[in-house]
Enzyme design. Structure first.
Site, PDB file in Angstrom:
ATOM      1  N   LYS A 187      10.256 -13.597 -36.618  1.00  0.00           N
ATOM      2  CA  LYS A 187       9.841 -14.564 -37.885  1.00  0.00           C
ATOM      3  C   LYS A 187       9.127 -13.839 -38.794  1.00  0.00           C
ATOM      4  CE  LYS A 187       9.315 -18.924 -39.207  1.00  0.00           C
ATOM      5  NZ  LYS A 187      10.187 -19.841 -39.594  1.00  0.00           N
ATOM      6  N   ASP A 219      14.019 -19.600 -35.876  1.00  0.00           N
ATOM      7  CA  ASP A 219      14.443 -21.003 -35.975  1.00  0.00           C
ATOM      8  C   ASP A 219      15.725 -21.214 -36.192  1.00  0.00           C
ATOM      9  OD1 ASP A 219      13.765 -19.504 -38.482  1.00  0.00           O
ATOM     10  OD2 ASP A 219      12.896 -21.510 -39.154  1.00  0.00           O
ATOM     11  N   ASP A 243      11.508 -15.947 -24.114  1.00  0.00           N
ATOM     12  CA  ASP A 243      11.192 -17.176 -23.201  1.00  0.00           C
ATOM     13  C   ASP A 243      11.941 -18.417 -23.458  1.00  0.00           C
ATOM     14  OD1 ASP A 243       9.814 -18.187 -20.557  1.00  0.00           O
ATOM     15  OD2 ASP A 243       8.308 -19.196 -22.245  1.00  0.00           O
ATOM     16  N   ASP A 247      15.671 -20.546 -22.287  1.00  0.00           N
ATOM     17  CA  ASP A 247      15.690 -21.800 -21.510  1.00  0.00           C
ATOM     18  C   ASP A 247      16.800 -22.689 -22.309  1.00  0.00           C
ATOM     19  OD1 ASP A 247      13.746 -21.344 -19.779  1.00  0.00           O
ATOM     20  OD2 ASP A 247      13.263 -23.405 -19.940  1.00  0.00           O
TER      21      ASP A 247
HETATM   22  C1  IPM Z   1      10.051 -17.088 -17.141  1.00  0.00           C
HETATM   23  C2  IPM Z   1       8.749 -17.673 -17.085  1.00  0.00           C
HETATM   24  C3  IPM Z   1       7.504 -17.216 -16.995  1.00  0.00           C
HETATM   25  C4  IPM Z   1       7.435 -16.664 -18.589  1.00  0.00           C
HETATM   26  C5  IPM Z   1       6.168 -18.135 -16.717  1.00  0.00           C
HETATM   27  C6  IPM Z   1       6.583 -18.781 -15.148  1.00  0.00           C
HETATM   28  C7  IPM Z   1       5.015 -17.096 -16.388  1.00  0.00           C
HETATM   29  O1  IPM Z   1       8.829 -19.130 -17.715  1.00  0.00           O
HETATM   30  O2  IPM Z   1      10.325 -16.196 -16.518  1.00  0.00           O
HETATM   31  O3  IPM Z   1      10.778 -17.273 -18.043  1.00  0.00           O
HETATM   32  O4  IPM Z   1       6.876 -17.388 -19.315  1.00  0.00           O
HETATM   33  O5  IPM Z   1       7.613 -15.640 -18.467  1.00  0.00           O
HETATM   34 MN    MN Z   2      10.508 -19.269 -19.102  1.00  0.00          MN
END
Ligand code: IPM
Ligand code: MN
Length: 360
Positions: A187, A219, A243, A247
């Protein structure tokens, strides 16, 4: 050859998915003539219950001796009100620090039979094959000062040139072994740490003239991941952005339950599925063990120099998906013929059978 594997099931669905991962590890030991001594330890909420700390001394001692560590998941809502330093998650962060694993590889591979079932159009996700290289020991997760009172809270994002350089080198090397394209995420239009990040990545790029480097603001990257996921090969990010984006990318693969990971660069690799403890389905035999089993594949490749075993596990997963096995998270809502709704155990069984049948 004998190797010690630390086995940390943790919380929620962790023990269920790790039981299947363990069978795959033992099977590969037999197939590749390696002895894996598997020693269990507690981490996260279960460790708080049993030892009063999320990373208790016996687990620390085990992980220091281990050649590699396999982890399930940590976390449960019932610890939400504990101070940050005592939460289950702290156990995982401290373990990453203890082992010194600064580079977190999170591959996102879309298996063909799942391309129809995601929330993104099939033609957009079919063929996606990218890897996040997430910086794992720095940034806002660990920066100081860090403080909260009733009216004000502070977290600190901090990176040094050395921290950026070492993770960038891992990312460039990986890109070199793949399609030779690296996207660096930051960013830099707003953050000082990101300006340093971008400048340092550009310097490291000089060592890898055969790799094409792109920079994307985070973004925009979040948007491109859904619009054009096939345009990515290797993506290097700081701790927090990695992180979040990983996801998001779980959606492309059909479920977060599909994603494996490897944390490398330290004294012993740490391997864990990207999904969390999923307390809502814990104990119901619905969890998808593929992320955990894929993590065993990454362990065999990165910690035990058995890339062919890693490929064999990957091919076995492809095969059981072709055969129609689906855990709940990747089972389509509209009925489809030829699919079998499998429990965690049944999916593990099917993958073990396929490993015995397939070659690398
Ligand atoms: C991940 C998880 C961890 C992180 C948490 C559980 C601390 O979300 O491994 O992605 O944020 O790194
Ligand atoms: Mn995570």
């Amino acid at each position: 050859m004998k190797s010690l594997v630390g086995f940390l099931p943790g919380d929620g669905v962790g023990p269920e998915v790790l039981a299947e991962a363990r069978r795959v590890l033992e099977l590969c030991g037999r197939l590749y003539d390696r002895t894996f001594e598997i020693e269990a330890g507690d981490i996260g909420g279960i460790a708080i219950e049993r030892h009063g700390s999320p990373l208790p001394p016996p687990t620390v001692e085990l992980c220091k001796r281990a050649d590699a560590v396999l982890l399930g998941a940590v976390g449960d809502k019932k610890y939400d009100n504990l101070p940050a330093g005592k939460k289950p998650e702290r156990g995982l962060l401290d373990l990453r620090t203890l082992l010194g694993n600064y580079a977190n590889l999170r591959p996102v591979y879309v298996f063909d039979p799942l391309a129809e079932g995601t929330n993104v159009r099939p033609e957009v996700v079919r063929g996606v094959d990218l890897v996040f290289v997430r910086e794992l020991l720095g940034g806002v997760y660990f920066g100081t000062p860090r403080h909260r009172d009733d009216v004000r809270a502070v977290d600190t994002e901090v990176y040094t040139v050395d921290e950026v350089r070492r993770v960038a080198r891992v990312a460039f090397s990986l890109a070199r072994s793949r399609r030779k394209k690296l996207t660096s995420v930051d960013k830099a239009n707003v953050l000082e740490t990101s300006i340093l990040w971008r400048k340092t990545v550009a310097e490291v790029a000089q060592e890898f003239p055969d790799v094409t480097l792109d920079n994307l603001y985070v973004d925009n990257c979040a948007m491109q991941l859904i619009l054009k996921p096939k345009s990515f090969d290797v993506v290097v990010t700081n701790n927090l952005f990695g992180d979040i984006l990983s996801d998001e990318a779980g959606v492309l693969a059909g479920s977060l339950g599909m994603l494996p990971s490897a944390a490398i660069g330290g004294r012993a690799g740490l391997y864990e599925p990207v999904h969390g403890s999923a307390p809502d389905i814990a104990g119901t035999s619905q969890a998808n063990p593929i992320g955990a089993i894929g993590s065993v594949g990454m362990m065999l490749e990165h910690s035990f120099q058995l890339p062919e075993a890693g490929r064999r596990i990957h091919n076995a997963i492809a095969r059981v998906l072709d055969q129609g096995y689906r855990t709940r998270d990747i089972y389509p809502s509209a009925a489809q013929s030829g699919l079998t709704l499998a429990t965690t155990r049944e999916m593990g069984d099917a993958i073990c059978r396929a490993i015995e049948k397939t070659d690398a």
